[in-house]
Design a protein around this motif. Structure first.
Motif, PDB file in Angstrom:
ATOM      1  N   LEU A 171      -2.854  -5.138  -8.125  1.00  0.00           N
ATOM      2  CA  LEU A 171      -1.621  -6.742  -8.254  1.00  0.00           C
ATOM      3  C   LEU A 171      -2.433  -7.651  -7.888  1.00  0.00           C
ATOM      4  O   LEU A 171      -2.351  -8.494  -8.619  1.00  0.00           O
ATOM      5  CB  LEU A 171       0.092  -6.229  -8.033  1.00  0.00           C
ATOM      6  CG  LEU A 171       0.981  -5.133  -8.334  1.00  0.00           C
ATOM      7  CD1 LEU A 171       1.587  -5.292  -7.553  1.00  0.00           C
ATOM      8  CD2 LEU A 171       1.412  -5.961  -9.822  1.00  0.00           C
ATOM      9  N   ASN A 172      -3.921  -7.553  -6.397  1.00  0.00           N
ATOM     10  CA  ASN A 172      -3.708  -8.467  -6.072  1.00  0.00           C
ATOM     11  C   ASN A 172      -5.149  -8.639  -7.365  1.00  0.00           C
ATOM     12  O   ASN A 172      -5.315 -10.003  -7.230  1.00  0.00           O
ATOM     13  CB  ASN A 172      -4.797  -8.137  -4.719  1.00  0.00           C
ATOM     14  CG  ASN A 172      -4.122  -8.022  -3.644  1.00  0.00           C
ATOM     15  OD1 ASN A 172      -4.008  -9.114  -2.785  1.00  0.00           O
ATOM     16  ND2 ASN A 172      -3.226  -7.174  -3.700  1.00  0.00           N
ATOM     17  N   SER A 173      -5.671  -8.330  -8.033  1.00  0.00           N
ATOM     18  CA  SER A 173      -6.820  -8.318  -9.139  1.00  0.00           C
ATOM     19  C   SER A 173      -5.430  -9.094  -9.933  1.00  0.00           C
ATOM     20  O   SER A 173      -6.330 -10.349 -10.701  1.00  0.00           O
ATOM     21  CB  SER A 173      -7.040  -7.367  -9.534  1.00  0.00           C
ATOM     22  OG  SER A 173      -7.829  -7.151  -8.560  1.00  0.00           O
TER      23      SER A 173
ATOM     24  N   PRO B 140       1.132   5.465  -5.687  1.00  0.00           N
ATOM     25  CA  PRO B 140       0.152   3.631  -5.907  1.00  0.00           C
ATOM     26  C   PRO B 140       0.197   3.058  -4.218  1.00  0.00           C
ATOM     27  O   PRO B 140      -0.480   1.946  -5.133  1.00  0.00           O
ATOM     28  CB  PRO B 140       0.318   3.305  -6.910  1.00  0.00           C
ATOM     29  CG  PRO B 140       1.772   3.466  -6.890  1.00  0.00           C
ATOM     30  CD  PRO B 140       2.746   4.755  -6.294  1.00  0.00           C
ATOM     31  N   PHE B 141       1.447   2.726  -3.615  1.00  0.00           N
ATOM     32  CA  PHE B 141       1.992   1.259  -2.826  1.00  0.00           C
ATOM     33  C   PHE B 141       1.828   1.890  -1.671  1.00  0.00           C
ATOM     34  O   PHE B 141       2.755   1.476  -0.518  1.00  0.00           O
ATOM     35  CB  PHE B 141       2.850   0.903  -3.679  1.00  0.00           C
ATOM     36  CG  PHE B 141       2.889   0.495  -5.460  1.00  0.00           C
ATOM     37  CD1 PHE B 141       2.575  -0.850  -5.021  1.00  0.00           C
ATOM     38  CD2 PHE B 141       3.216   0.612  -5.870  1.00  0.00           C
ATOM     39  CE1 PHE B 141       2.550  -1.645  -6.433  1.00  0.00           C
ATOM     40  CE2 PHE B 141       3.384  -0.014  -7.560  1.00  0.00           C
ATOM     41  CZ  PHE B 141       2.741  -0.929  -7.383  1.00  0.00           C
TER      42      PHE B 141
ATOM     43  N   GLY C 142      -2.544   1.151  -1.673  1.00  0.00           N
ATOM     44  CA  GLY C 142      -2.644   2.106  -2.744  1.00  0.00           C
ATOM     45  C   GLY C 142      -2.901   1.607  -3.912  1.00  0.00           C
ATOM     46  O   GLY C 142      -3.764   0.091  -3.932  1.00  0.00           O
ATOM     47  N   ILE C 143      -3.544   2.600  -5.297  1.00  0.00           N
ATOM     48  CA  ILE C 143      -3.717   1.311  -6.373  1.00  0.00           C
ATOM     49  C   ILE C 143      -3.501   0.368  -6.835  1.00  0.00           C
ATOM     50  O   ILE C 143      -3.912  -0.656  -7.520  1.00  0.00           O
ATOM     51  CB  ILE C 143      -4.580   2.808  -7.712  1.00  0.00           C
ATOM     52  CG1 ILE C 143      -5.281   2.527  -8.303  1.00  0.00           C
ATOM     53  CG2 ILE C 143      -3.007   3.884  -8.059  1.00  0.00           C
ATOM     54  CD1 ILE C 143      -6.476   0.834  -8.317  1.00  0.00           C
ATOM     55  N   GLY C 144      -2.107   0.474  -6.940  1.00  0.00           N
ATOM     56  CA  GLY C 144      -1.058  -0.363  -7.203  1.00  0.00           C
ATOM     57  C   GLY C 144      -1.406  -1.492  -6.496  1.00  0.00           C
ATOM     58  O   GLY C 144      -0.939  -3.533  -7.521  1.00  0.00           O
TER      59      GLY C 144
END
Length: 311
Positions: free
Chosen positions: A122-124, A106-107, A116-118
């Protein structure tokens, strides 16, 4: 010596000799009779209590887990049926395999627009946390002021009534115009979305404080700071935490739409990018991610409210 006294003395001597000769009456030993049935019941009492406790626990677990499991099974069945009837819509099994592959790394970072989705989550969360914190810094004190002073309440009422119904996304162009960048504009949208529930709920809580409390504060000649911390805050805390919970839910809801329009890194931008790539499995996964993260945020605030509850 007279005959009468002689006979009386003789009778007394005979009585004493008879009493000494009589054997002492022995007390009968008390024998405790224990029934075999009562002994068995006494020995079995701890085991029966333990079995009853396990049965009660199993019943609570069964009653707590069974309804959600049935609901998820029904949801999965409806989803599978709709997916079978709709071309291009993936079912639960296909989506699950895609999610396992997606979260296996994910990163990763290939380029600024391919992460990645991670990193997107985290940004959201970072944008939501910043906008939410600014809304709390502004909204909660403003709610105390509006609820505390009737003049301020009348002054703010038309402004709140006019601006609160406006869609949060309508504020996005204003943010882009003022801040000249997408990231602060998205944070501005979060702020303007989260501030209204905090102001309104806090002001309502302050306005409902019993007048007797304020009269006691006047008699004791308490300072304004003491009134706020010792009287208003304990009473207003449930109202304030309700506003905070509503704000975090609305903020997390809006960030997806804001990021779709502003671009960059974030769960909203990721959803829009996956739609452009026609990757429907990832869009469905993103829907579940948004729901799970929103649920976790709300539960964290519920625990925080219970931890600092004055009730």
């Amino acid at each position: 010596m007279s005959v009468v006294s002689f006979n009386k003395e003789k009778i007394m001597q005979n009585s004493e000799q008879a009493a000494k000769a009589m054997p002492a009456k022995q007390a009968k030993p008390v024998v405790a009779v224990v029934s075999p049935l009562s002994a068995t019941a006494t020995a079995a009492t701890p085991a029966s209590k333990k079995a009853g406790a396990w049965a009660a626990m199993a019943k609570r677990v069964f009653e707590g887990l069974l309804p959600p499991v049935i609901g998820l099974l029904i949801f999965g069945a409806i989803w599978s049926t709709v997916a079978a009837l709709t071309q291009g819509l993936p079912g639960p099994v296909q989506t699950w395999h895609s999610a396992v592959e997606l979260f296996s790394d994910p990163f990763y970072i290939n380029n600024p627009n391919d992460m990645g989705i991670g990193w997107n989550i985290l940004n959201s969360l970072k944008r939501v946390a910043t906008g939410f914190a600014l809304a709390a810094i502004v909204g909660i004190p403003m709610g105390f002021i509006i609820g505390r002073y009737a003049f301020m309440s009348k002054m703010a009422a038309p402004i709140i009534s006019l601006l609160k119904p406006v869609s949060p996304l309508a504020w996005l162009p204003i943010g882009l115009l003022v801040f000249k960048a997408a990231n602060p504009a998205a944070i501005w949208v979060i702020f303007i979305t989260a501030v209204w529930p905090m102001i309104i709920n806090t002001a309502v809580g302050v306005s409902k404080v019993p007048q007797d409390y304020m009269n006691v504060a006047k008699v004791l000649n308490l300072s304004e700071w003491k009134v706020i911390t010792k009287i208003l805050l304990p009473y207003v805390m449930p109202y304030m935490m309700t506003g905070v919970r509503l704000s975090i839910g609305a903020a997390w809801l809006v960030i997806v739409a804001a990021e779709m329009l502003t671009g960059g890194v974030g769960i909203g931008f990721w959803v829009w990018d996956e739609w452009n790539n026609l990757n429907v499995e990832h869009i469905i996964i993103a829907i579940f991610i948004v729901g799970i993260v929103g649920l976790l945020l709300e539960q964290c605030l519920v625990m925080l409210a219970k931890r600092y509850s004055y009730e």
